[in-house]
Design a protein around this motif. Structure first.
Motif, PDB file in Angstrom:
ATOM      1  N   ASP A  90      22.893  20.770  16.012  1.00  0.00           N
ATOM      2  CA  ASP A  90      23.156  21.862  17.135  1.00  0.00           C
ATOM      3  C   ASP A  90      23.553  21.107  18.249  1.00  0.00           C
ATOM      4  O   ASP A  90      22.677  20.357  18.848  1.00  0.00           O
ATOM      5  CB  ASP A  90      21.492  22.454  17.186  1.00  0.00           C
TER       6      ASP A  90
ATOM      7  N   TYR B   5      24.131  22.187  21.539  1.00  0.00           N
ATOM      8  CA  TYR B   5      23.076  22.314  22.471  1.00  0.00           C
ATOM      9  C   TYR B   5      22.155  21.206  22.501  1.00  0.00           C
ATOM     10  O   TYR B   5      21.637  20.593  23.667  1.00  0.00           O
ATOM     11  CB  TYR B   5      22.543  23.667  22.514  1.00  0.00           C
ATOM     12  N   ALA B   6      21.458  20.903  21.527  1.00  0.00           N
ATOM     13  CA  ALA B   6      20.375  20.188  21.447  1.00  0.00           C
ATOM     14  C   ALA B   6      20.641  18.604  21.621  1.00  0.00           C
ATOM     15  O   ALA B   6      19.998  17.965  22.357  1.00  0.00           O
ATOM     16  CB  ALA B   6      19.429  20.242  19.939  1.00  0.00           C
TER      17      ALA B   6
ATOM     18  N   HIS C 207      22.480  22.962  11.316  1.00  0.00           N
ATOM     19  CA  HIS C 207      21.398  22.496  12.463  1.00  0.00           C
ATOM     20  C   HIS C 207      20.246  21.609  11.861  1.00  0.00           C
ATOM     21  O   HIS C 207      19.157  21.702  12.600  1.00  0.00           O
ATOM     22  CB  HIS C 207      21.209  23.575  13.203  1.00  0.00           C
TER      23      HIS C 207
ATOM     24  N   SER D  77      18.862  13.601  28.601  1.00  0.00           N
ATOM     25  CA  SER D  77      17.442  12.842  28.794  1.00  0.00           C
ATOM     26  C   SER D  77      17.597  11.258  28.508  1.00  0.00           C
ATOM     27  O   SER D  77      16.453  10.963  28.573  1.00  0.00           O
ATOM     28  CB  SER D  77      16.548  13.518  28.067  1.00  0.00           C
TER      29      SER D  77
ATOM     30  N   ASN E 153      18.356  19.225  15.247  1.00  0.00           N
ATOM     31  CA  ASN E 153      18.025  20.260  16.394  1.00  0.00           C
ATOM     32  C   ASN E 153      16.873  19.712  17.263  1.00  0.00           C
ATOM     33  O   ASN E 153      16.519  18.267  17.371  1.00  0.00           O
ATOM     34  CB  ASN E 153      17.605  21.523  15.698  1.00  0.00           C
ATOM     35  N   GLU E 154      16.365  20.427  18.097  1.00  0.00           N
ATOM     36  CA  GLU E 154      15.705  19.775  19.401  1.00  0.00           C
ATOM     37  C   GLU E 154      14.187  19.073  18.568  1.00  0.00           C
ATOM     38  O   GLU E 154      13.866  18.059  18.775  1.00  0.00           O
ATOM     39  CB  GLU E 154      14.955  21.036  19.974  1.00  0.00           C
ATOM     40  N   GLU E 155      13.691  19.756  17.475  1.00  0.00           N
ATOM     41  CA  GLU E 155      12.690  19.303  16.896  1.00  0.00           C
ATOM     42  C   GLU E 155      13.033  17.774  16.144  1.00  0.00           C
ATOM     43  O   GLU E 155      12.325  16.913  16.248  1.00  0.00           O
ATOM     44  CB  GLU E 155      12.105  20.081  15.581  1.00  0.00           C
TER      45      GLU E 155
ATOM     46  N   LYS F 188      21.348  18.038  25.338  1.00  0.00           N
ATOM     47  CA  LYS F 188      20.138  17.927  25.967  1.00  0.00           C
ATOM     48  C   LYS F 188      19.460  16.497  25.534  1.00  0.00           C
ATOM     49  O   LYS F 188      19.357  15.833  26.464  1.00  0.00           O
ATOM     50  CB  LYS F 188      18.973  19.068  25.390  1.00  0.00           C
ATOM     51  N   GLY F 189      19.585  15.930  24.543  1.00  0.00           N
ATOM     52  CA  GLY F 189      19.166  14.794  23.887  1.00  0.00           C
ATOM     53  C   GLY F 189      19.951  13.596  24.774  1.00  0.00           C
ATOM     54  O   GLY F 189      19.422  12.624  25.415  1.00  0.00           O
TER      55      GLY F 189
ATOM     56  N   SER G  65      13.604  15.183  18.507  1.00  0.00           N
ATOM     57  CA  SER G  65      12.189  14.669  19.293  1.00  0.00           C
ATOM     58  C   SER G  65      11.334  13.463  18.276  1.00  0.00           C
ATOM     59  O   SER G  65      10.675  12.555  18.685  1.00  0.00           O
ATOM     60  CB  SER G  65      11.380  15.829  19.494  1.00  0.00           C
TER      61      SER G  65
END
Ligand code: NAD
Length: 332
Positions: free
Chosen positions: A239, A241-242, A213, A249, A216-218, A245-246, A221
């Motif tokens: 990841d 899921y991340a 992962h 958005s 990931n979200e971090e 989400k990306g 970003s």
């Protein structure tokens, strides 16, 4: 020496039989993948030959060791699916095919980048249906774009070299920078700078406990809005899921995958008549800016020939008591 070949597809059998034509390996082909439930098929086989999605955790290895297996011959370069510590404790040697065709994987990576950017997958079906509109097919020039290569081993370096040829600025991140690559094709930068500056990010590092992962979200970003993310290495680097989400958005503008973290449940199989159960994967397929191939980057005639020849040579070396040049050791 008797060899149980797991996860056999017709092409595996064909290329292994050709490589073994003048050799003496006793190949027994099994279609199922290897896991604790199927390990008993290898009863009394000194050698077990496996591929990327076979499960060689401690439980499987204990069953194999108890029934006489002494060598695991991987038909791939990655070995994240093998508990190397358990194998060593059980006296099982593990060998792999370190390089069979880095060009195959690098070229597939480029195919994904070009197809996704220029929407070839959508254009192909449009034209077949008599729809000659260009709406929605707008791409961008690769020339002058910044590409980030994470992992500059054999595959990452070739990918970077090809993209350098397209006129891209190539950034690289690796724990062990390669001097020749640095001098000729790319600039090594810290990971956070690569993430922030790249229009296209391509993953070519192995899956380890450190890289699980990695995306990931971090880390997403930190990426440029609209970034193209490409993974032809191992699914667990991302990841899922991340990235979904990306994508929702719009932070991730394009996603190309040849690997998926739960691919072992269905890649390499024809499930077109079945109700597919992985909701996360199905969600990925709904995005118009996502392209997925089913772990086919390695799949060229040259690569399959090299995989088969190296696998037979690895087994012969072991049988003859010679040092195994392609042995994989724990913590290597
Ligand atoms: P390689 O061993 O030559 O290169 C891997 C590179 O990653 C090395 O330079 C290493 O230093 C670097 N690395 C290790 N940990 C890192 C980290 N934490 N951060 C950054 N870099 C790191 O391997 P390769 O032959 O280039 O293959 C790369 C990966 O491609 C393999 O691990 C395998 O999982 C994958 N692969 C996929 C396919 C396919 O069909 N999709 C086929 C072959 C290989």
């Amino acid at each position: 020496m008797k060899i149980a070949v797991f996860s056999t597809k017709p092409y595996d059998r064909k290329f292994l039989e050709i490589a073994n034509a003048e050799k003496s390996c006793e190949l027994q082909f099994f279609e199922p993948g290897l896991n604790p439930q199927t390990a008993s098929l290898a009863n009394d086989y000194a050698v077990v030959c496996v591929f990327v999605n076979d499960i060689l955790g401690r439980e499987t290895l204990e069953i194999l060791a108890a029934s006489g297996t002494r060598l695991i011959a991987l038909r791939c370069s990655g070995y994240n699916n093998v508990d190397l510590t358990a194998a060593a404790e059980l006296g099982i040697t593990v060998v792999r095919v370190p390089a069979y065709s880095p060009y195959a994987v690098a070229e597939h990576t480029i195919a994904l980048i070009l197809s996704l950017n220029r929407r070839i997958h959508r254009a192909y079906y449009r034209v077949k249906e008599g729809n000659f509109s260009l709406n929605g097919l707008l791409g961008f020039d690769l020339n002058n774009r910044t590409v980030g290569i994470i992992g500059t081993g054999q595959i990452g370096r070739i990918t970077g070299k090809i993209l350098h040829g397209f006129g891209c600025r190539v950034l690289a991140y690796d724990l062990y920078p390669n001097q020749e690559f640095k001098e000729q094709y790319g600039e090594y930068v810290p990971l956070k700078d690569l993430l922030a500056e790249s229009d296209i990010i391509s993953l070519h590092c192995p899956l380890t406990t450190d890289t699980y992962h990695l995306i990931n979200e971090e880390t997403i970003s930190l990426m440029k809005p609209g970034v193209m993310l490409v993974n032809t290495s191992r699914g667990g680097l991302i990841d899922t899921y991340a990235v979904i989400k990306g994508l929702k958005s719009h932070h991730i503008g394009y996603l190309a995958l040849d690997v998926y973290e739960k691919e072992a449940d269905f890649f390499f199989e024809d499930l077109s008549d079945e109700i597919r159960q992985d909701d996360l994967f199905e969600r990925l397929l709904t995005f118009p800016n996502v392209m997925v191939t089913a772990h086919q980057a390695f799949f060229t005639a040259e690569a399959l020939t090299n995989i088969a020849e190296t696998t037979i040579a690895n087994i012969e070396e072991f049988e003859q008591g010679k040092p195994c040049v392609n042995q994989v050791l724990p913590n290597k």
